[in-house]
Scaffold this active site. Structure first.
Site, mmCIF file in Angstrom:
data_model
loop_
_atom_site.group_PDB
_atom_site.id
_atom_site.type_symbol
_atom_site.label_atom_id
_atom_site.label_comp_id
_atom_site.label_asym_id
_atom_site.label_seq_id
_atom_site.Cartn_x
_atom_site.Cartn_y
_atom_site.Cartn_z
ATOM 1 N N THR A 135 29.742 45.634 39.832
ATOM 2 C CA THR A 135 31.206 45.587 39.710
ATOM 3 C C THR A 135 31.666 46.128 38.369
ATOM 4 O O THR A 135 30.927 46.058 37.375
ATOM 5 C CB THR A 135 31.670 44.118 39.855
ATOM 6 O OG1 THR A 135 33.015 44.015 39.414
ATOM 7 C CG2 THR A 135 30.838 43.170 39.006
ATOM 8 N N ASP A 136 32.903 46.616 38.338
ATOM 9 C CA ASP A 136 33.464 47.080 37.056
ATOM 10 C C ASP A 136 33.628 45.928 36.062
ATOM 11 O O ASP A 136 33.741 46.153 34.857
ATOM 12 C CB ASP A 136 34.802 47.802 37.283
ATOM 13 C CG ASP A 136 35.866 46.960 37.978
ATOM 14 O OD1 ASP A 136 35.607 45.789 38.308
ATOM 15 O OD2 ASP A 136 36.978 47.498 38.199
ATOM 16 N N GLU A 137 33.624 44.685 36.569
ATOM 17 C CA GLU A 137 33.863 43.551 35.664
ATOM 18 C C GLU A 137 32.768 43.391 34.624
ATOM 19 O O GLU A 137 32.982 42.718 33.612
ATOM 20 C CB GLU A 137 33.973 42.240 36.462
ATOM 21 C CG GLU A 137 35.130 42.268 37.426
ATOM 22 C CD GLU A 137 35.590 40.876 37.825
ATOM 23 O OE1 GLU A 137 36.131 40.765 38.921
ATOM 24 O OE2 GLU A 137 35.419 39.920 37.063
ATOM 25 N N TYR A 161 30.993 34.771 36.391
ATOM 26 C CA TYR A 161 30.702 35.717 37.483
ATOM 27 C C TYR A 161 30.218 37.050 36.916
ATOM 28 O O TYR A 161 29.145 37.544 37.284
ATOM 29 C CB TYR A 161 31.950 35.937 38.357
ATOM 30 C CG TYR A 161 31.855 37.173 39.228
ATOM 31 C CD1 TYR A 161 30.974 37.223 40.299
ATOM 32 C CD2 TYR A 161 32.630 38.312 38.962
ATOM 33 C CE1 TYR A 161 30.875 38.371 41.091
ATOM 34 C CE2 TYR A 161 32.538 39.453 39.742
ATOM 35 C CZ TYR A 161 31.654 39.475 40.805
ATOM 36 O OH TYR A 161 31.552 40.607 41.576
ATOM 37 N N LYS A 165 26.556 39.009 37.132
ATOM 38 C CA LYS A 165 26.382 40.356 37.707
ATOM 39 C C LYS A 165 25.752 41.288 36.663
ATOM 40 O O LYS A 165 24.880 42.104 36.992
ATOM 41 C CB LYS A 165 27.724 40.917 38.180
ATOM 42 C CG LYS A 165 28.334 40.211 39.369
ATOM 43 C CD LYS A 165 27.518 40.320 40.648
ATOM 44 C CE LYS A 165 27.534 41.716 41.245
ATOM 45 N NZ LYS A 165 26.829 41.740 42.568
HETATM 46 P P1 NAD Z 1 31.775 38.023 49.706
HETATM 47 O O1 NAD Z 1 31.888 36.776 48.886
HETATM 48 O O2 NAD Z 1 32.822 38.338 50.696
HETATM 49 O O3 NAD Z 1 30.386 38.010 50.508
HETATM 50 C C1 NAD Z 1 29.185 37.605 49.927
HETATM 51 C C2 NAD Z 1 28.162 37.415 51.054
HETATM 52 O O4 NAD Z 1 26.903 37.044 50.458
HETATM 53 C C3 NAD Z 1 28.527 36.296 52.038
HETATM 54 O O5 NAD Z 1 28.316 36.730 53.359
HETATM 55 C C4 NAD Z 1 27.582 35.168 51.671
HETATM 56 O O6 NAD Z 1 27.253 34.330 52.782
HETATM 57 C C5 NAD Z 1 26.366 35.928 51.158
HETATM 58 N N1 NAD Z 1 25.540 35.157 50.235
HETATM 59 C C6 NAD Z 1 25.961 34.455 49.140
HETATM 60 N N2 NAD Z 1 24.919 33.842 48.562
HETATM 61 C C7 NAD Z 1 23.813 34.174 49.277
HETATM 62 C C8 NAD Z 1 22.444 33.852 49.181
HETATM 63 N N3 NAD Z 1 21.984 33.054 48.207
HETATM 64 N N4 NAD Z 1 21.592 34.360 50.089
HETATM 65 C C9 NAD Z 1 22.039 35.155 51.104
HETATM 66 N N5 NAD Z 1 23.332 35.479 51.261
HETATM 67 C C10 NAD Z 1 24.211 34.995 50.347
HETATM 68 O O7 NAD Z 1 31.592 39.191 48.652
HETATM 69 P P2 NAD Z 1 32.150 40.693 48.673
HETATM 70 O O8 NAD Z 1 33.514 40.705 48.142
HETATM 71 O O9 NAD Z 1 31.834 41.277 49.995
HETATM 72 O O10 NAD Z 1 31.198 41.352 47.573
HETATM 73 C C11 NAD Z 1 29.935 41.885 47.939
HETATM 74 C C12 NAD Z 1 29.256 42.425 46.684
HETATM 75 O O11 NAD Z 1 30.070 43.433 46.093
HETATM 76 C C13 NAD Z 1 29.019 41.374 45.612
HETATM 77 O O12 NAD Z 1 27.762 41.607 45.041
HETATM 78 C C14 NAD Z 1 30.141 41.623 44.610
HETATM 79 O O13 NAD Z 1 29.737 41.250 43.309
HETATM 80 C C15 NAD Z 1 30.320 43.111 44.730
HETATM 81 N N6 NAD Z 1 31.678 43.639 44.418
HETATM 82 C C16 NAD Z 1 32.771 43.100 45.045
HETATM 83 C C17 NAD Z 1 34.032 43.649 44.789
HETATM 84 C C18 NAD Z 1 35.279 43.117 45.450
HETATM 85 O O14 NAD Z 1 36.384 43.563 45.124
HETATM 86 N N7 NAD Z 1 35.186 42.196 46.391
HETATM 87 C C19 NAD Z 1 34.160 44.722 43.899
HETATM 88 C C20 NAD Z 1 33.016 45.239 43.297
HETATM 89 C C21 NAD Z 1 31.787 44.687 43.577
HETATM 90 O O1 TDX Z 2 45.939 33.480 43.410
HETATM 91 C C1 TDX Z 2 45.706 34.443 42.662
HETATM 92 N N1 TDX Z 2 46.678 34.849 41.787
HETATM 93 C C2 TDX Z 2 46.500 35.876 40.904
HETATM 94 O O2 TDX Z 2 47.407 36.204 40.139
HETATM 95 C C3 TDX Z 2 44.457 35.153 42.666
HETATM 96 C C4 TDX Z 2 43.352 34.754 43.611
HETATM 97 C C5 TDX Z 2 44.301 36.195 41.777
HETATM 98 N N2 TDX Z 2 45.270 36.539 40.908
HETATM 99 C C6 TDX Z 2 45.037 37.666 39.962
HETATM 100 C C7 TDX Z 2 43.773 37.563 39.130
HETATM 101 C C8 TDX Z 2 43.372 39.004 38.947
HETATM 102 O O3 TDX Z 2 44.052 39.562 37.833
HETATM 103 O O4 TDX Z 2 44.850 38.845 40.765
HETATM 104 C C9 TDX Z 2 43.853 39.706 40.211
HETATM 105 C C10 TDX Z 2 42.764 39.919 41.240
HETATM 106 O O5 TDX Z 2 42.084 38.687 41.415
HETATM 107 P P1 TDX Z 2 40.836 38.520 42.407
HETATM 108 O O6 TDX Z 2 41.237 38.976 43.754
HETATM 109 O O7 TDX Z 2 40.296 37.145 42.228
HETATM 110 O O8 TDX Z 2 39.835 39.639 41.850
HETATM 111 P P2 TDX Z 2 39.140 39.872 40.413
HETATM 112 O O9 TDX Z 2 39.102 38.627 39.620
HETATM 113 O O10 TDX Z 2 39.809 41.064 39.801
HETATM 114 O O11 TDX Z 2 37.642 40.224 40.874
HETATM 115 C C11 TDX Z 2 37.439 41.068 42.022
HETATM 116 O O12 TDX Z 2 37.132 42.379 41.684
HETATM 117 C C12 TDX Z 2 35.855 42.641 41.193
HETATM 118 C C13 TDX Z 2 36.365 40.507 42.971
HETATM 119 O O13 TDX Z 2 36.668 39.168 43.292
HETATM 120 C C14 TDX Z 2 35.001 40.625 42.385
HETATM 121 O O14 TDX Z 2 34.017 40.183 43.307
HETATM 122 C C15 TDX Z 2 34.757 42.040 42.033
HETATM 123 O O15 TDX Z 2 33.535 42.166 41.384
#
Ligand code: NAD
Ligand code: TDX
Length: 358
Positions: A135-137, A161, A165
């Site tokens: 992730t970019d985070e 988090y 990562k």
């Molecule tokens: P998500 O939370 O929707 O899904 C995570 C999945 O992993 C779930 O199905 C969960 O059951 C499974 N999981 C969790 N712990 C586990 C374990 N111990 N063993 C097996 N399975 C397990 O997450 P997402 O948003 O789909 O993100 C997927 C990946 O992409 C993550 O690695 C996250 O860091 C990365 N990522 C997410 C975003 C975003 O915006 N959501 C952005 C950049 C990177």
């Molecule tokens: O209720 C809310 N109110 C609010 O203002 C929530 C849930 C979020 N926010 C703000 C926090 C952040 O500035 O919105 C922005 C986005 O929040 P999230 O959806 O929680 O995402 P973020 O914290 O940016 O992280 C996400 O992007 C990178 C994903 O959850 C990560 O898994 C990914 O790695």
């Protein structure tokens, strides 16, 4: 036929990725989805492929070394695409242990299993690839409106988090540097699209708007995130898995920076535009639902990704304009109310009460 091991394939991005693989390659691939089904894992996301004999689901915790090794013993895995993680920043602030356990130790288990299965006397069996989905985070926070994260930007995570990562990324890097392990790491910006769990900003705001509930905006609402449609992310991961040289890291993002408040406002407006005139829910929907709440602890100000490297080297470009992607996403949630009903039963209500107290 290539065999993929996709971890976390029942989550948001993992399920979209599996659907994309079958859409692109048809039945010329086999996909093994290993997921332990935490609150964020939902097999309903995969109902379109569940009866396909080339799709296999294992309920496996990636922290279980034996179970992970068994998969590599039973199948000749060609691609590991590692999504499984605890993924929500707010939860990591309350309970960091689960993040270290799954994101760090789980990743270590997985790279050990792949290394063991793939190594030969003088390297690795040809054509094998591991992709670490990061992730970019991990780059931390941009504190003003200027500049972008590049692959060379030093890692500077702030939340438990992002620290977990970054730790996983460094373990993968150490396996590349020490053992020549054939891995890539991708670092993507915020994703949105169908099947996203309503703890994240966009689906939470869609769900609350449709229920006429208050829309909790953290702090000033001015924080900036760089949004990418999930299918564009899936395409980028596939390109990296197929085309990138081992060891390379790629940033993935669409130059689509928005303040949180802009997103919330656009969600309300788009929902009002999409709901039919006679829909009773319209009465409860207005900008007055926006409620500024206490800021997230350590809230990163701005994320912005430079995708120049993946564009120049692999020819990837985002294809979905944000207004179109958001409209498609909202339409998907409107067309699939039972999906939202199922994931917001039970535990979600407790989480919401504890997190927002409203
Ligand atoms: P998500 O939370 O929707 O899904 C995570 C999945 O992993 C779930 O199905 C969960 O059951 C499974 N999981 C969790 N712990 C586990 C374990 N111990 N063993 C097996 N399975 C397990 O997450 P997402 O948003 O789909 O993100 C997927 C990946 O992409 C993550 O690695 C996250 O860091 C990365 N990522 C997410 C975003 C975003 O915006 N959501 C952005 C950049 C990177
Ligand atoms: O209720 C809310 N109110 C609010 O203002 C929530 C849930 C979020 N926010 C703000 C926090 C952040 O500035 O919105 C922005 C986005 O929040 P999230 O959806 O929680 O995402 P973020 O914290 O940016 O992280 C996400 O992007 C990178 C994903 O959850 C990560 O898994 C990914 O790695």
């Amino acid at each position: 036929m290539k065999t993929y091991l996709v971890t976390g394939g029942a989550g948001f991005i993992g399920s979209n990725f599996i659907l994309y693989l079958f859409e692109k390659y048809g039945n010329n691939i086999r996909v093994i989805n290993a997921d332990c089904l935490t609150y964020a894992g939902n097999l309903e996301n995969l109902k379109d492929v569940e009866s396909n004999p080339n799709y296999i689901f294992f309920k496996v915790d990636i922290r279980d070394r034996q179970a992970v090794n068994n998969i590599f013993q039973e199948y000749d895995i060609d691609r590991v695409i590692h999504f499984a993680a605890e993924s929500h920043v707010d939860r990591s602030i309350k309970n960091p242990e689960a993040f270290v356990s799954t994101n760090v130790l789980g990743t270590l288990n997985l790279i050990n299993a792949a290394k063991m299965a793939w190594e030969t006397q003088d390297g690795y069996r040809p054509g094998k690839k591991y992709v670490q989905i990061s992730t970019d985070e991990v780059y931390g926070s941009l504190e003003d409106e200027h500049g972008y994260f590049h692959e060379t930007t030093p890692l500077d995570p702030h939340s438990p988090y992002s620290a977990s990562k970054a730790s996983a990324d460094l373990l993968v890097k150490s396996y590349v540097d020490t053992f020549g392990f054939p891995a890539n790491t991708t670092r993507c910006s915020n994703n949105y699209g169908p099947y996203q769990f309503p703890e994240k900003l966009i689906p939470l705001m869609i769900n609350n708007t449709l229920s006429g509930k208050r829309l909790p905006v953290y702090g000033t609402g001015k924080n900036v995130r760089d949004w990418l449609y999930v299918k564009d992310h899936a395409k980028a991961i596939d390109l990296v898995a197929e085309k990138a040289a081992a060891g390379e890291v790629y940033n993935i993002g669409g130059h689509n920076e928005k303040r949180n408040i802009e997103i919330v406002t656009l969600i309300i407006d788009t929902i009002l535009d999409l709901l039919p005139e006679q829909d009773a829910r319209r009465k409860g929907i207005s900008h007055d639902l926006i409620t500024y709440v206490e800021d997230r602890k350590g809230h990163d100000y701005r994320y912005a990704i430079s995708p120049d490297k993946i564009k120049a080297e692999l020819g990837w470009e985002p294809e979905t304009m944000f207004a179109d992607g958001l409209r498609m996403t909202i339409k998907w949630y409107l067309d699939n109310p039972e999906w939202m009903e199922h994931v917001t039963r039970g535990d979600y209500q407790n989480y919401y009460k504890q997190m927002y107290g409203m």
